[in-house]
Scaffold this motif. Structure first.
Motif, PDB file in Angstrom:
ATOM      1  N   VAL A   9      -3.082  21.903  25.004  1.00 43.72           N
ATOM      2  CA  VAL A   9      -4.509  21.609  25.097  1.00 43.72           C
ATOM      3  C   VAL A   9      -4.740  20.196  24.557  1.00 43.72           C
ATOM      4  N   PRO A  10      -4.928  19.206  25.445  1.00 44.19           N
ATOM      5  CA  PRO A  10      -5.025  17.816  24.984  1.00 44.19           C
ATOM      6  C   PRO A  10      -6.413  17.342  24.572  1.00 44.19           C
ATOM      7  N   THR A  11      -7.478  18.060  24.957  1.00 44.48           N
ATOM      8  CA  THR A  11      -8.822  17.567  24.637  1.00 44.48           C
ATOM      9  C   THR A  11      -9.682  18.656  24.016  1.00 44.48           C
ATOM     10  N   ALA A  12     -10.714  18.227  23.299  1.00 43.46           N
ATOM     11  CA  ALA A  12     -11.664  19.167  22.705  1.00 43.46           C
ATOM     12  C   ALA A  12     -12.374  19.973  23.788  1.00 43.46           C
ATOM     13  N   GLN A  13     -12.686  19.335  24.912  1.00 42.33           N
ATOM     14  CA  GLN A  13     -13.349  20.032  26.006  1.00 42.33           C
ATOM     15  C   GLN A  13     -12.478  21.170  26.536  1.00 42.33           C
ATOM     16  N   GLN A  14     -11.179  20.922  26.643  1.00 40.41           N
ATOM     17  CA  GLN A  14     -10.276  21.966  27.126  1.00 40.41           C
ATOM     18  C   GLN A  14     -10.092  23.060  26.083  1.00 40.41           C
ATOM     19  N   MET A  15     -10.158  22.715  24.786  1.00 42.36           N
ATOM     20  CA  MET A  15     -10.091  23.735  23.733  1.00 42.36           C
ATOM     21  C   MET A  15     -11.313  24.650  23.825  1.00 42.36           C
ATOM     22  N   HIS A  16     -12.473  24.043  24.034  1.00 43.74           N
ATOM     23  CA  HIS A  16     -13.716  24.804  24.202  1.00 43.74           C
ATOM     24  C   HIS A  16     -13.601  25.727  25.409  1.00 43.74           C
ATOM     25  N   GLU A  17     -13.066  25.218  26.504  1.00 45.74           N
ATOM     26  CA  GLU A  17     -12.916  26.002  27.723  1.00 45.74           C
ATOM     27  C   GLU A  17     -11.935  27.158  27.515  1.00 45.74           C
ATOM     28  N   LEU A  18     -10.862  26.930  26.761  1.00 48.06           N
ATOM     29  CA  LEU A  18      -9.923  28.014  26.479  1.00 48.06           C
ATOM     30  C   LEU A  18     -10.613  29.126  25.696  1.00 48.06           C
ATOM     31  N   GLY A  19     -11.429  28.751  24.707  1.00 45.79           N
ATOM     32  CA  GLY A  19     -12.189  29.753  23.965  1.00 45.79           C
ATOM     33  C   GLY A  19     -13.112  30.547  24.869  1.00 45.79           C
ATOM     34  N   ILE A 156      -4.205  33.843  17.486  1.00 47.77           N
ATOM     35  CA  ILE A 156      -4.251  32.534  18.131  1.00 47.77           C
ATOM     36  C   ILE A 156      -3.908  31.489  17.086  1.00 47.77           C
ATOM     37  N   SER A 157      -2.849  30.749  17.328  1.00 51.59           N
ATOM     38  CA  SER A 157      -2.392  29.722  16.400  1.00 51.59           C
ATOM     39  C   SER A 157      -2.491  28.366  17.090  1.00 51.59           C
ATOM     40  N   ILE A 158      -3.178  27.425  16.434  1.00 51.11           N
ATOM     41  CA  ILE A 158      -3.339  26.084  16.988  1.00 51.11           C
ATOM     42  C   ILE A 158      -2.526  25.107  16.142  1.00 51.11           C
ATOM     43  N   ASP A 159      -1.612  24.407  16.793  1.00 52.66           N
ATOM     44  CA  ASP A 159      -0.792  23.411  16.097  1.00 52.66           C
ATOM     45  C   ASP A 159      -1.167  22.037  16.603  1.00 52.66           C
ATOM     46  N   ARG A 160      -1.470  21.153  15.676  1.00 53.83           N
ATOM     47  CA  ARG A 160      -1.804  19.775  16.032  1.00 53.83           C
ATOM     48  C   ARG A 160      -0.746  18.852  15.455  1.00 53.83           C
ATOM     49  N   SER A 161      -0.047  18.164  16.329  1.00 51.97           N
ATOM     50  CA  SER A 161       0.969  17.223  15.900  1.00 51.97           C
ATOM     51  C   SER A 161       0.338  15.849  15.741  1.00 51.97           C
ATOM     52  N   ILE A 162       0.181  15.417  14.499  1.00 53.87           N
ATOM     53  CA  ILE A 162      -0.435  14.114  14.249  1.00 53.87           C
ATOM     54  C   ILE A 162       0.397  12.995  14.860  1.00 53.87           C
ATOM     55  N   GLU A 163       1.717  13.139  14.815  1.00 56.05           N
ATOM     56  CA  GLU A 163       2.584  12.081  15.334  1.00 56.05           C
ATOM     57  C   GLU A 163       2.363  11.836  16.819  1.00 56.05           C
ATOM     58  N   SER A 164       2.021  12.911  17.556  1.00 58.12           N
ATOM     59  CA  SER A 164       1.874  12.756  19.002  1.00 58.12           C
ATOM     60  C   SER A 164       0.445  12.480  19.409  1.00 58.12           C
ATOM     61  N   ASP A 165      -0.466  12.345  18.452  1.00 62.90           N
ATOM     62  CA  ASP A 165      -1.874  12.125  18.762  1.00 62.90           C
ATOM     63  C   ASP A 165      -2.113  10.640  18.999  1.00 62.90           C
ATOM     64  N   THR A 166      -2.268  10.271  20.252  1.00 64.62           N
ATOM     65  CA  THR A 166      -2.454   8.857  20.579  1.00 64.62           C
ATOM     66  C   THR A 166      -3.918   8.439  20.513  1.00 64.62           C
ATOM     67  N   THR A 167      -4.835   9.386  20.215  1.00 67.80           N
ATOM     68  CA  THR A 167      -6.257   9.057  20.206  1.00 67.80           C
ATOM     69  C   THR A 167      -6.777   8.823  18.806  1.00 67.80           C
ATOM     70  N   MET A 168      -5.902   8.856  17.803  1.00 65.70           N
ATOM     71  CA  MET A 168      -6.380   8.687  16.446  1.00 65.70           C
ATOM     72  C   MET A 168      -6.064   7.292  15.934  1.00 65.70           C
ATOM     73  N   ARG A 179      -2.381  19.305  21.247  1.00 64.35           N
ATOM     74  CA  ARG A 179      -2.351  20.561  20.511  1.00 64.35           C
ATOM     75  C   ARG A 179      -1.565  21.578  21.322  1.00 64.35           C
ATOM     76  N   THR A 180      -0.909  22.459  20.625  1.00 67.05           N
ATOM     77  CA  THR A 180      -0.268  23.598  21.266  1.00 67.05           C
ATOM     78  C   THR A 180      -0.954  24.846  20.745  1.00 67.05           C
ATOM     79  N   VAL A 181      -1.458  25.646  21.652  1.00 68.67           N
ATOM     80  CA  VAL A 181      -2.122  26.894  21.284  1.00 68.67           C
ATOM     81  C   VAL A 181      -1.203  28.040  21.683  1.00 68.67           C
ATOM     82  N   ILE A 182      -0.846  28.863  20.704  1.00 65.45           N
ATOM     83  CA  ILE A 182       0.009  30.024  20.964  1.00 65.45           C
ATOM     84  C   ILE A 182      -0.824  31.278  20.794  1.00 65.45           C
ATOM     85  N   LEU A 183      -0.939  32.058  21.854  1.00 67.61           N
ATOM     86  CA  LEU A 183      -1.670  33.319  21.835  1.00 67.61           C
ATOM     87  C   LEU A 183      -0.648  34.439  21.804  1.00 67.61           C
TER      88      LEU A 183
END
Length: 199
Positions: A9-19, A156-168, A179-183
């Motif tokens: 899940v690369p964006t907040a919009q897609q995280m919202h949509e997954l929810g 539901i586990s959400i993992d955010r890899s800071i190293e791979s975050d190119t938007t920060m 982000r990787t979301v594991i259900l």
């Protein structure tokens, strides 16, 4: 038997949509745990769940109230009552470092007792122990507690890899980022529903 689905899940919009999409699979009596580090997107996911359940009130973190009760509708149009629990500040939560040295069984028992004490003061302990046919429990930071309360649940586990975050930038986390979301389904019913979601 557990069954896992992993979703990038690369964006907040897609995280919202997954929810929102998970909310369309919810049924009365469901218990869902939501875990991940601060800033991972748990609140964004929960807001998507709220939209999917047609809850009119804003979904905000209930950190300072421990739990909020909200009403909406399931996908089939039936009344839905969601109890949104944030166990971050409850001793024994996923966030509690004070339980180092205890066995897993001791940690789990202490966690559940602390959470039930907190919820009893709000009159919500019985709902959490035995949700009725219109109630859904969404617990943030409480995977350890929920494992005892409900063996049949969705984690539901959400993992955010800071190293791979190119938007920060160097000073702040943004709402977007890899982000990787594991259900993980812990019941036959959730296995069937996750297969639907995966398709």
């Amino acid at each position: 038997m557990n069954f896992c689905v992993s979703i990038n899940v690369p964006t907040a919009q897609q995280m919202h949509e997954l929810g929102r999409r998970v909310a369309q699979l919810l049924q009365g009596g469901d218990v869902v745990t939501l875990s991940g580090p601060l800033g991972a997107g748990k609140t964004t996911f929960a807001q998507g769940v709220g939209e999917g359940l047609k809850i009119g009130e804003p979904i905000v973190s209930p950190t300072f109230t421990i739990a909020r009760e909200l009403d909406g509708l399931f996908a089939d149009g039936q009344h839905a009552h969601m109890v949104h629990v944030d166990a971050y500040r409850v001793p024994g939560s996923d966030n509690d470092d004070a339980m180092a040295g205890l066995t897993d069984e001791q940690k789990t028992r202490r966690a559940i007792n602390r959470l039930l004490d907190e919820l009893e003061s709000l009159g919500l302990d019985e709902i959490l122990e035995d949700p009725d046919d219109s109630t859904v429990i969404l617990i943030e930071w409480g995977a350890m507690m929920a494992s005892v309360l409900s063996p049949d649940r969705l984690d539901i586990s959400i993992d955010r890899s800071i190293e791979s975050d190119t938007t920060m930038n160097a000073d702040e986390l943004t709402s977007d980022g890899a982000r990787t979301v594991i259900l993980t389904a812990h019941s036959d019913s959730w296995i069937e529903r996750l297969n639907t979601l995966e398709k």
